[in-house]
Design a protein around this motif. Structure first.
Motif, PDB file in Angstrom:
ATOM      1  N   THR A  63      -6.476   6.320   8.123  1.00 49.81           N
ATOM      2  CA  THR A  63      -5.836   5.716   6.955  1.00 49.81           C
ATOM      3  C   THR A  63      -5.920   4.199   6.967  1.00 49.81           C
ATOM      4  O   THR A  63      -6.191   3.569   5.934  1.00 49.81           O
ATOM      5  CB  THR A  63      -4.363   6.154   6.897  1.00 49.81           C
ATOM      6  OG1 THR A  63      -4.319   7.558   7.019  1.00 49.81           O
ATOM      7  CG2 THR A  63      -3.723   5.731   5.595  1.00 49.81           C
TER       8      THR A  63
ATOM      9  N   GLN B  57      -9.701  -0.244   0.665  1.00 48.61           N
ATOM     10  CA  GLN B  57      -9.071  -0.414  -0.655  1.00 48.61           C
ATOM     11  C   GLN B  57      -8.844  -1.891  -0.954  1.00 48.61           C
ATOM     12  O   GLN B  57      -9.086  -2.359  -2.062  1.00 48.61           O
ATOM     13  CB  GLN B  57      -7.721   0.320  -0.702  1.00 48.61           C
ATOM     14  CG  GLN B  57      -7.846   1.823  -0.870  1.00 48.61           C
ATOM     15  CD  GLN B  57      -8.018   2.256  -2.323  1.00 48.61           C
ATOM     16  OE1 GLN B  57      -8.319   1.452  -3.197  1.00 48.61           O
ATOM     17  NE2 GLN B  57      -7.853   3.549  -2.586  1.00 48.61           N
TER      18      GLN B  57
ATOM     19  N   GLN C 178       0.803  -1.207   0.000  1.00 45.30           N
ATOM     20  CA  GLN C 178       0.000   0.000   0.000  1.00 45.30           C
ATOM     21  C   GLN C 178       0.839   1.262   0.000  1.00 45.30           C
ATOM     22  O   GLN C 178       0.330   2.352   0.207  1.00 45.30           O
ATOM     23  CB  GLN C 178      -1.009  -0.043   1.141  1.00 45.30           C
ATOM     24  CG  GLN C 178      -1.993  -1.176   0.861  1.00 45.30           C
ATOM     25  CD  GLN C 178      -3.163  -1.226   1.776  1.00 45.30           C
ATOM     26  OE1 GLN C 178      -3.065  -0.866   2.924  1.00 45.30           O
ATOM     27  NE2 GLN C 178      -4.287  -1.699   1.273  1.00 45.30           N
TER      28      GLN C 178
ATOM     29  N   ASN D 112      -4.941  10.948   2.726  1.00 51.73           N
ATOM     30  CA  ASN D 112      -4.928   9.746   3.554  1.00 51.73           C
ATOM     31  C   ASN D 112      -6.255   8.988   3.529  1.00 51.73           C
ATOM     32  O   ASN D 112      -6.338   7.884   4.033  1.00 51.73           O
ATOM     33  CB  ASN D 112      -4.457  10.052   4.979  1.00 51.73           C
ATOM     34  CG  ASN D 112      -5.478  10.789   5.798  1.00 51.73           C
ATOM     35  OD1 ASN D 112      -6.555  11.149   5.306  1.00 51.73           O
ATOM     36  ND2 ASN D 112      -5.153  11.037   7.053  1.00 51.73           N
ATOM     37  N   MET D 113      -7.309   9.564   2.909  1.00 48.12           N
ATOM     38  CA  MET D 113      -8.528   8.767   2.769  1.00 48.12           C
ATOM     39  C   MET D 113      -8.437   7.810   1.581  1.00 48.12           C
ATOM     40  O   MET D 113      -9.365   7.069   1.321  1.00 48.12           O
ATOM     41  CB  MET D 113      -9.792   9.637   2.666  1.00 48.12           C
ATOM     42  CG  MET D 113      -9.815  10.814   1.737  1.00 48.12           C
ATOM     43  SD  MET D 113      -9.663  10.540  -0.044  1.00 48.12           S
ATOM     44  CE  MET D 113     -11.084   9.534  -0.376  1.00 48.12           C
ATOM     45  N   VAL D 114      -7.316   7.807   0.890  1.00 48.53           N
ATOM     46  CA  VAL D 114      -7.170   6.873  -0.219  1.00 48.53           C
ATOM     47  C   VAL D 114      -6.609   5.526   0.253  1.00 48.53           C
ATOM     48  O   VAL D 114      -6.840   4.498  -0.365  1.00 48.53           O
ATOM     49  CB  VAL D 114      -6.297   7.503  -1.335  1.00 48.53           C
ATOM     50  CG1 VAL D 114      -5.868   6.478  -2.352  1.00 48.53           C
ATOM     51  CG2 VAL D 114      -7.057   8.615  -2.021  1.00 48.53           C
ATOM     52  N   GLY D 115      -5.896   5.569   1.341  1.00 48.60           N
ATOM     53  CA  GLY D 115      -5.428   4.291   1.886  1.00 48.60           C
ATOM     54  C   GLY D 115      -4.109   3.829   1.305  1.00 48.60           C
ATOM     55  O   GLY D 115      -3.424   3.029   1.915  1.00 48.60           O
ATOM     56  N   PHE D 116      -3.781   4.318   0.134  1.00 50.88           N
ATOM     57  CA  PHE D 116      -2.451   4.082  -0.415  1.00 50.88           C
ATOM     58  C   PHE D 116      -1.643   5.369  -0.215  1.00 50.88           C
ATOM     59  O   PHE D 116      -2.205   6.463  -0.253  1.00 50.88           O
ATOM     60  CB  PHE D 116      -2.520   3.757  -1.909  1.00 50.88           C
ATOM     61  CG  PHE D 116      -2.939   2.349  -2.210  1.00 50.88           C
ATOM     62  CD1 PHE D 116      -1.995   1.374  -2.485  1.00 50.88           C
ATOM     63  CD2 PHE D 116      -4.276   1.991  -2.218  1.00 50.88           C
ATOM     64  CE1 PHE D 116      -2.383   0.070  -2.765  1.00 50.88           C
ATOM     65  CE2 PHE D 116      -4.668   0.694  -2.488  1.00 50.88           C
ATOM     66  CZ  PHE D 116      -3.721  -0.269  -2.763  1.00 50.88           C
TER      67      PHE D 116
ATOM     68  N   TYR E 293      -9.068   2.939   5.666  1.00 49.42           N
ATOM     69  CA  TYR E 293      -9.162   3.033   4.206  1.00 49.42           C
ATOM     70  C   TYR E 293      -8.251   2.018   3.514  1.00 49.42           C
ATOM     71  O   TYR E 293      -8.526   1.603   2.395  1.00 49.42           O
ATOM     72  CB  TYR E 293      -8.873   4.463   3.736  1.00 49.42           C
ATOM     73  CG  TYR E 293     -10.065   5.357   3.964  1.00 49.42           C
ATOM     74  CD1 TYR E 293     -11.216   5.211   3.196  1.00 49.42           C
ATOM     75  CD2 TYR E 293     -10.064   6.310   4.968  1.00 49.42           C
ATOM     76  CE1 TYR E 293     -12.322   5.991   3.414  1.00 49.42           C
ATOM     77  CE2 TYR E 293     -11.173   7.112   5.199  1.00 49.42           C
ATOM     78  CZ  TYR E 293     -12.311   6.943   4.418  1.00 49.42           C
ATOM     79  OH  TYR E 293     -13.418   7.720   4.635  1.00 49.42           O
ATOM     80  N   ARG E 294      -7.203   1.627   4.197  1.00 54.57           N
ATOM     81  CA  ARG E 294      -6.382   0.555   3.622  1.00 54.57           C
ATOM     82  C   ARG E 294      -7.210  -0.737   3.533  1.00 54.57           C
ATOM     83  O   ARG E 294      -7.146  -1.466   2.549  1.00 54.57           O
ATOM     84  CB  ARG E 294      -5.135   0.309   4.478  1.00 54.57           C
ATOM     85  CG  ARG E 294      -4.117   1.439   4.415  1.00 54.57           C
ATOM     86  CD  ARG E 294      -2.801   0.976   5.029  1.00 54.57           C
ATOM     87  NE  ARG E 294      -1.880   2.058   5.340  1.00 54.57           N
ATOM     88  CZ  ARG E 294      -1.101   2.677   4.459  1.00 54.57           C
ATOM     89  NH1 ARG E 294      -1.176   2.343   3.196  1.00 54.57           N
ATOM     90  NH2 ARG E 294      -0.269   3.628   4.822  1.00 54.57           N
TER      91      ARG E 294
END
Lengths: 1063, 522
Positions: free
Chosen positions: B146, B153, A703, A754-758, B149-150
């Motif tokens: 985060t 994803q 990630q 940071n709301m994307v997770g990557f 959200y990981r």
């Protein structure tokens, strides 16, 4: 008639019974027997003998090729050591005499022929290489510069590349490290990436620009020249394969600049292509060349330091004048170094720099043997190079043995084979390559401390002296090329090469230098490249003046790379190492493991079409497709096209009367280099094992990097307009080029919300524009028959760059002290703007709301006062802080670069001088900043440098450039000497005398008496002088981002005595 | 050499070089997998799914998440101030235990960022301190989403890949994995909604663009719309009993849906009867299935070890498999601060206690087995303990807990609450009595209307004491506004400005122009 010929040959054999002639005889015999014997008997024959001489001298030219003109031409042999020859030819034939470096001459056969050859000074007749196929320059539309190997012999160096500095317009080489065996920075036509990496140390000066090195093609084989594992400046792995080529073995180097020239090398040629050809045998007489150099390396002028009592007095004075009550009353008393002057530990005047830097004596030896003729030639070169670095515990030793031979049993078959082996052992000391922080820190230690000894000094100091580092690189390169010419004009060639580079980086740190824990690190990597190229080319000349050349080739690579690393700390003793010692505690071993691994395959297909009409109008077009195993299988190919036009005006009828016009040519090219930016991991993501959960194995997607299925290729588009002019029999030669390059869709890692997770995604949205002009001028003003030969060459290049897009459409990205800002030069400094020093307290701005003066932000920041620097408060909040008050200033990349070279020779003496320049570049003078910072802590164990000559503030009312350095209390409160301010940004323009050589060649007769063919001795001074307004140590010895990192390895000045002899 | 020969050579060259190119370019890396080589077998899907659960587990166990979110902000707990004899664990640091008092006061700034020297809370010369340097008190980690959200994803990628088709995966397995993905995604959003309020919502694989926060009622409605149709693709029970409870199952999905409906019922006034209807129907489905039971009250502590028929969904990493520092993260379990465990002899003490008034309010003096499970309910010296959390002790002295996210008793009581709100008081009373009878408490009878609702709410307090439900129950029923139900009530203004949420790490705004933080915590 046949009988007759054999008889004559036999006579010739009897007349000169030496081995070479035997060989010539057999070769010629074979040649004659096998092929093209037609019609010889039909005409009368003529025995032609004579001598070939060089114009202006009385010296016979050996090894001149003699060809019988006809269809096809036929090789007859070459001249002997004294230039004489005897050949048998049909009557009424025409003979051609040719040798590289001289103009070819054709004469009608006669019984006695004395031929004089003019040295060839026209660049027009150069042979240039385009996509592995050789052609003459007058039929090439692309832009390239060719440097003869002879121009690279003046100065002994561990990496011949650096001798190109100032020789090629547009090739900006900055020798920014003096570390033996390391490469400087090489940029062709400016910046092509903005891949700036912040330093792990947090120090702006240590930030790092990822190199975009040109592609190097060594003897027809594309070669990776950068160390495979590079972790910013901390490069592991071995020396560059470039530095494994002894300069004596280089025949020529050609630098391809525009996309027409480079597009046939595909994506790897995106940053330019540099072709290096090593010497081949071409002398009929076996020749032995021996070159030796003895050279003295001296450190540059080191900084002056205040030593012993003077240092103590100065520090005491500082504390007494500016210190607080607590400093004077309590802290001073506990700082024994300042107050206990009778203590022998602190009562010294150690010259630390002297311990680490010193003059060294070095030597090189090179023996080359070459010989052969048209059907068989060979070369063997043995080189030895040893240089001890001017910094203690560093150096390089190199052995090379390179061999090649070419065998042409018939006019239809040719075989070329090459085997090169080399070993280069570097000692990096305790440094990490380009940065030598350990030494820099130690060399800046207080002179009051005793010199290094096992009982007294610091770890740092001992490590620098006692660390045992060895960094050998071993390279074996083999190359086999088979060519078949089935019919005139058609060439089939297959090339295979295997190259293996192994390097080891071994460091042993004795216990005394590592907090009583002996440590060992062993890094080992191997890179293997198997390469194959198959080429087919067809040339057809029509009677009507239309010439066509069409060729195509494919390339296949197998590349494997593996690096392992092993580290153990806490060995049982300094003496018991192997097999990597006995480690008592498991916690102190770092274990061993795979550090890097790659297995790459690549396939390319390329084709080219060239057409010219009466050599006047030239049209070139090429197309290349590249795919690698990293680029995914759906559509793995990137495609690079190019088109070029050339007009050789001097061949037009209306110029035929202009005898003074040697040549005049206009060139226009367009081309693209498409570079894949991602790989299957950036496109599809990386899946890694991630431990276990309740005993079941977890596999996760990495990630750190979001898969980006839309990732495309970077696209470099270049337009190049060139004009070549030769006047007055080539006494004046001029080349002017103008180019525009657009690099679009460059990859850059973009941090994600940071709301994307990557964490990041590799996007390709960076765009850069480069444009510039280049000019090269060569003058040979004296007439050809003049006793004095004089040539003068100067070149210059202007390059400007602009950043036009950043990922996500953002306007700027800050990386440490560097900022990428759209709409201006790509790499600018992001620093505080300094506009002087507050002369009086009344000059300090006061916040009208609070009534408080301007203050430094952050915890512990103080209020500004008289004698402090004036920083521009950009957001007007009366607080100077990092986020809001830095400005985008300057350009770390040079605008103008270039160089000159001149050679004057009279009789047996010659003098040559060459230099280079860099103009309009902003450098952050970290060196002077550190010098001033050193006074900021009188209680510390740092040296103090004299500050005489600096314009600094001492009392209210002073209008000064620098704040008061002696008031050390300000250091904590407002950091007046922070390195990231415009006060330390200076113009880094410089003009450098690279080398001055005086040579003397022994007269021929004297040499012959000594049974030598040639003997030359010379004296060279290298890196003699740098002229600059820059106030730091050396404006060249700075990082690619323009930071003068005072921890860098200084450039040595060298004096060489050399000897060249030829048997 | 004639033309024929040339042709032959040309063909030879092409044959030697041109064919098999794609195959030639396929190189397997020995050190890592690229995405185009993964997703080839069912085992790939399974290993990736395991990682999704494990990531959620890592997030919930890497800090004091569950109890801090659901239990400590109740207003009814206080830190134990008694000095312990031996303090062998970080969490026994007396100076740091005051953080529970800040949680109880809903002073999240102090909890997250520490207490500055000028804080009014500091008295008697106490020094400033932060709580986030110690794992057990790492509350600041809860402000960063985060890791959630990981998980999301990964779920989205898995859903996308499985939906595209995996060779050799049967259709029923495919449907189950898809439903499992949806379940975990909904669960994750639900956990986030309860502590952050509005969150960014997306379900597409490899989402990369910045998003703002979406109203949480809408987020949950989207989750419901997604989970409802696929919940029947999940099995009630797995063939491998070890997977029961720890992997998505229909009971867990129903219970998650009920929780989401009930949460929205509290905030979406206009549609609340619909939510109650749905909850009641789902509760009915769960109870009628007879797949889950309330286990005997004497065995209550077994629930928290996991794997019982009462467990609907849980996360657990058995100490038999966990290694190294993972074992220290037991503070993530709601019970840890309040269970004395069996290492009392070590001299350790419980961190906190419930106020005696609260315990008395819940239980009064009537006979209830659950009241008997509270040890030393009137002591504040570190001997207060909830023996329901006692269990077999791992090597480091901690019970081998699982984190029980939802259990059957919760679902039964939610069902009762929904029925009571629909006016079906009789059915509601029957449901509550199921739970009460298990606890050997007297059955309720005759309560109607608000009295019944209040009693059900009290019953939830009694049954789920210390398990991480109570603060959320107070918020969704708005009883947090009423001093009768909380000794640290919020004003309606505080509530509307989001005082019930957690602060959000300001890093959320980086590179995201649409992002907002929770204003209340500025």
């Amino acid at each position: 008639m046949k009988m007759n010929k054999s008889m004559q040959l036999k006579n010739q054999l009897l007349s000169g019974l030496d081995f070479t002639q035997m060989k010539i005889f057999f070769s010629v015999l074979t040649f004659i027997l096998l092929f093209s014997v037609k019609d010889l008997s039909a005409q009368g024959t003529l025995i032609v003998s004579g001598i070939v001489k060089e114009k202006g001298t009385d010296v016979g030219l050996p090894g001149v090729n003699i060809t019988l003109k006809g269809s096809p031409d036929r090789a007859l042999g070459s001249t002997k050591a004294n230039g004489s020859f005897t050949v048998t030819v049909p009557a009424n034939s025409r003979l051609k005499f040719s040798i590289i470096g001289f103009e070819t001459r054709e004469v009608n056969a006669a019984k006695t022929l004395n031929v004089v050859l003019n040295p060839d000074v026209s660049t027009l007749n150069d042979l240039v290489i385009r996509g592995f196929v050789t052609k003459t320059r007058d039929l090439s539309s692309g832009s390239s510069v060719k440097i003869s190997g002879d121009d690279l012999q003046q100065v002994p160096v561990s990496n011949a590349e650096q001798l190109l500095q100032g020789k090629v317009a547009g090739l900006n080489i900055q020798v920014n490290t003096g570390a033996p065996g390391f490469r400087g920075s090489v940029l062709l036509r400016g910046l092509s990436n903005v891949d700036v990496n912040a330093s792990s140390t947090g120090n702006d000066a240590d930030a790092f620009l990822s190199p975009t090195s040109p592609l190097y093609v060594i003897d027809g084989v594309p070669t990776d020249v950068d160390p495979a594992t590079a972790d910013s400046f901390n490069s592991f792995g071995g020396a560059s394969p470039l530095s494994l080529i002894p300069q004596e073995d280089i025949a020529n180097i050609e630098v391809l600049k525009d996309a027409q020239a480079t597009s046939l090398y595909g994506s790897r040629g995106a940053y330019g292509v540099i072709l290096i050809t090593t010497r081949r045998g071409m002398s009929a007489i076996p020749r032995l060349r021996y070159t030796t150099n003895f050279f003295i390396s001296t450190p540059p002028k080191l900084r002056a330091t205040i030593g012993g009592k003077a240092e103590r007095d100065l520090k005491l004075q500082q504390v007494l004048q500016y210190g607080s009550f607590r400093d004077i009353n309590s802290l001073l008393n506990s700082t024994a170094a300042l107050v206990d002057s009778l203590n022998p530990y602190y009562s010294n005047s150690t010259n630390w720099q002297d311990i680490y830097y010193g003059t060294t004596y070095n030597q090189t030896h090179n023996i080359g043997v070459e010989g052969g003729d048209k059907s068989f030639n060979y070369k063997t070169n043995f080189g030895y190079y040893k240089e001890t670095g001017i910094q203690v515990n560093t150096g390089v030793t190199r052995f090379t043995l390179s061999n090649n031979f070419e065998y042409k049993p018939s006019s239809k078959i040719s075989l070329f084979a090459l085997v090169n082996g080399s070993i280069m052992d570097r000692k990096k000391g305790n440094g990490v390559g380009l940065l030598n922080t350990g030494v820099a820190r130690s060399a800046a230690a207080s002179s009051l401390l005793p010199g290094p000894s096992l009982f007294l000094a610091s770890n740092d100091a001992l490590a620098n002296l006692n660390v045992d580092n060895s960094n050998p690189t071993k390279n074996l390169k083999t190359n086999l090329e088979f060519t078949y010419y089935p019919i005139p004009g058609l060439t089939l060639r297959t090339t295979g090469s295997y190259d293996i580079v192994n390097s080891v980086d071994y460091t042993f740190t004795p216990a005394i230098a590592n907090t009583q824990q002996a440590a060992i690190q062993y890094f080992n990597d191997t890179r293997k490249t198997l390469y194959n190229r198959n080429l087919i080319s067809f040339t057809k000349s029509l009677k009507s003046g239309h010439d066509f050349t069409i060729f195509g080739f494919n390339e296949v690579y197998f590349k494997k790379y593996q690096a392992n690393d092993l580290k153990q700390v806490g060995l049982s003793s300094d003496y018991y190492l192997g097999p990597f010692g006995f480690v008592s505690g498991a916690s102190s071993t770092r274990g061993a493991g795979l550090r890097a691994y790659s297995n790459l395959r690549a396939v390319s297909f390329a084709g080219s079409f060239s057409y010219n009409y009466k050599r006047k109008y030239v049209f070139d077009a090429s197309y290349r497709m590249d795919a690698t195993s990293f680029s995914g299988v759906d559509d793995p190919y990137t495609r690079s096209p190019s088109v070029g036009l050339r007009w050789n005006m001097e061949r037009e009828n209306f110029f035929s009367d202009w005898k003074w016009l040697a040549y005049s040519a206009l060139r226009l090219t367009w081309g693209k280099n498409i570079t894949p930016t991602g790989n299957i991991f950036t496109v599809y993501g990386t899946y890694n094992p991630n431990g276990t959960y309740n005993g079941q194995s977890r596999i996760t997607i990495d990630q750190a990097l979001l898969p980006n299925k839309n990732l495309g290729s970077a696209e470099g588009t270049t337009y190049n307009l060139g004009y070549d002019l030769g006047l007055f029999n080539n006494k004046i030669q001029l080349t002017f080029e103008s180019y525009y390059r657009a690099v679009d869709r460059q990859a850059r890692t973009l941090a994600l919300p940071n709301m994307v997770g990557f964490d990041n995604v590799l996007s390709n949205e960076v765009s850069i524009r480069n444009w510039g002009n280049e000019i090269s001028l060569t003058l040979r003003p004296l007439p050809l028959n003049s006793k004095v030969n004089w040539s003068f060459t100067i070149n210059g290049a202007m390059n400007r760059d602009m950043l036009t897009r950043l990922p996500g459409g953002v306007q700027q990205i800050v990386i440490g002290g560097t900022v990428l800002r759209v709409g201006r030069n790509a790499l600018s400094n992001y620093i505080y703007e300094n506009t002087g020093v507050y002369a009086n307290q009344s000059n300090v701005p006061v916040n009208p709301v609070t009534g408080l003066p301007l203050r430094q932000g952050g915890s512990g920041g103080g209020y500004f006062q008289a004698g402090d620097p004036i920083f521009v408060d950009r957001n007007g909040d009366y607080i100077i802080n990092d986020q809001d008050d830095r400005s985008v200033i300057g350009n770390s990349q040079p605008i103008y670069t270039g160089g000159f070279a001149t050679t004057v020779s009279y009789k047996n003496f010659s003098l040559s001088v060459n230099g280079s320049f860099t103009i309009d570049r902003d450098i952050m003078n970290t060196a002077i900043a550190e010098r001033l910072v050193m006074t900021g802590n009188p209680f510390g164990t740092q040296a103090v440098l004299p500050l005489t000559g600096l314009d600094f503030w001492t009392k209210p009312g002073d209008i000064a450039k620098y704040p008061n350095p002696y008031n050390y209390t300000r250091a904590v409160l407002v950091a007046p000497f922070r390195t990231n301010q415009s006060l330390f940004m200076e113009d880094g323009s410089y003009f450098k005398i690279n080398a001055v050589t005086v040579g003397y060649t022994l007269p021929k007769e004297l040499a012959n008496k000594l049974r030598l063919n040639n003997l030359r001795i010379y004296l060279t001074g290298d890196n003699l002088a740098t002229f600059s307004r820059y106030s730091g140590p050396n404006p060249e010895n700075v990082t690619a981002l323009g930071f003068d990192n005072s921890g860098g390895y200084p450039l040595a000045r060298r004096y060489t005595v050399g000897l060249n002899l030829e048997l | 050499m004639n033309i024929k020969n040339i042709r032959f050579y040309l063909i030879l060259v092409l044959v030697l070089t041109g064919t098999g190119c794609k195959k030639f370019l396929e190189v397997e890396s020995i050190e890592r997998f690229s995405g185009n080589r993964y997703w080839k077998t069912g085992a790939d899907v399974e290993a990736f799914t395991i990682d999704i659960y494990a990531r959620l587990w890592d997030k919930l166990s890497n800090s004091c998440f569950w109890p801090a979110a659901g239990e400590f902000r109740l207003g009814e707990i206080r830190s134990n101030t008694a000095v312990a004899g031996v303090t062998s664990f970080q969490s026994n640091d007396q100076n740091r235990r005051v953080v529970y008092d800040y949680l109880a006061k809903n002073d999240m700034k102090a909890v997250v960022y520490g207490i500055a020297a000028n804080s009014p809370w500091l008295t008697n010369g106490s020094s400033p301190r932060t709580f986030n340097t110690i794992l057990a008190f790492n509350f600041v980690a809860n402000t960063n989403w985060t890791d959630f959200y990981r998980v999301i994803q990964e779920v989205n990628i898995m859903y996308d890949e499985v939906n595209k088709g995996i060779p050799g995966l049967s259709d029923s397995d495919k449907q189950r994995y898809l439903a499992e993905a949806v379940f975990i995604r909904c669960l994750t959003y639900f956990i986030m909604v309860r502590i952050y309020g509005d969150v960014a919502y997306y379900t597409d694989a490899n989402h990369s663009t910045p998003l703002g926060r979406e109203k949480f009622v809408s987020v949950l409605n989207k989750c419901i719309a997604e989970l409802e149709p696929v919940k029947n693709n999940l099995p009630w029970k797995y063939e491998d009993p070890a997977l029961n409870g720890v992997r998505a199952n229909r009971g867990g999905a129903i219970s998650l849906l009920m929780n989401m409906y009930m949460w929205n019922a509290g905030f979406d006034e206009a549609n609340k009867s619909g939510y109650y209807e749905k909850t009641a129907a789902l509760g009915n489905e769960l109870i009628q299935s007879n797949q889950h039971t309330l286990i005997p009250i004497e065995e209550t502590s077994r629930i928290f070890l996991g794997g019982t028929s009462e467990s609907l969904i849980e996360l657990k990493e058995s100490s038999a498999f966990a290694s190294g520092s993972n074992l220290f993260y037991k503070s993530a379990f709601p019970g840890e601060p309040v269970v004395l465990t069996k290492h009392e002899e070590n001299g350790t003490t419980t961190h906190l206690h419930y106020k005696k008034a609260y315990i008395d309010f819940l239980f009064g003096s009537v006979s209830d087995y659950r009241a008997d499970m509270i040890q030393n309910r009137d002591q504040e010296n570190g001997r207060f303990a909830l023996s329901k959390f006692e269990g077999p002790v791992s090597v480091l002295g901690f019970p081998d807990w699982g984190l029980i996210l939802f259990r059957y008793a919760d679902a039964v009581l939610l069902q009762a609450e929904a029925l009571a709100n629909l006016g079906r008081d009789g059915e509601a009373t029957a449901m509550v009595n199921m739970v009460r009878m298990r606890a050997n408490a007297t059955a309720l009878s005759g309560l109607v209307g608000q009295d019944l609702k209040d009693e059900i709410f009290k019953e939830r307090g009694r049954e789920l004491l210390g398990e991480g439900y109570r603060f959320f129950d107070l918020v969704r029923t708005r009883r947090i506004l009423d001093p009768k139900w909380s000794s640290n009530p919020l004003s309606i203004d505080q509530f509307n400005r989001g005082a019930w949420t957690w602060p959000i790490d300001p890093a959320a705004r980086d590179r995201n122009p649409f992002m907002t933080l929770n204003d209340y915590w500025f």
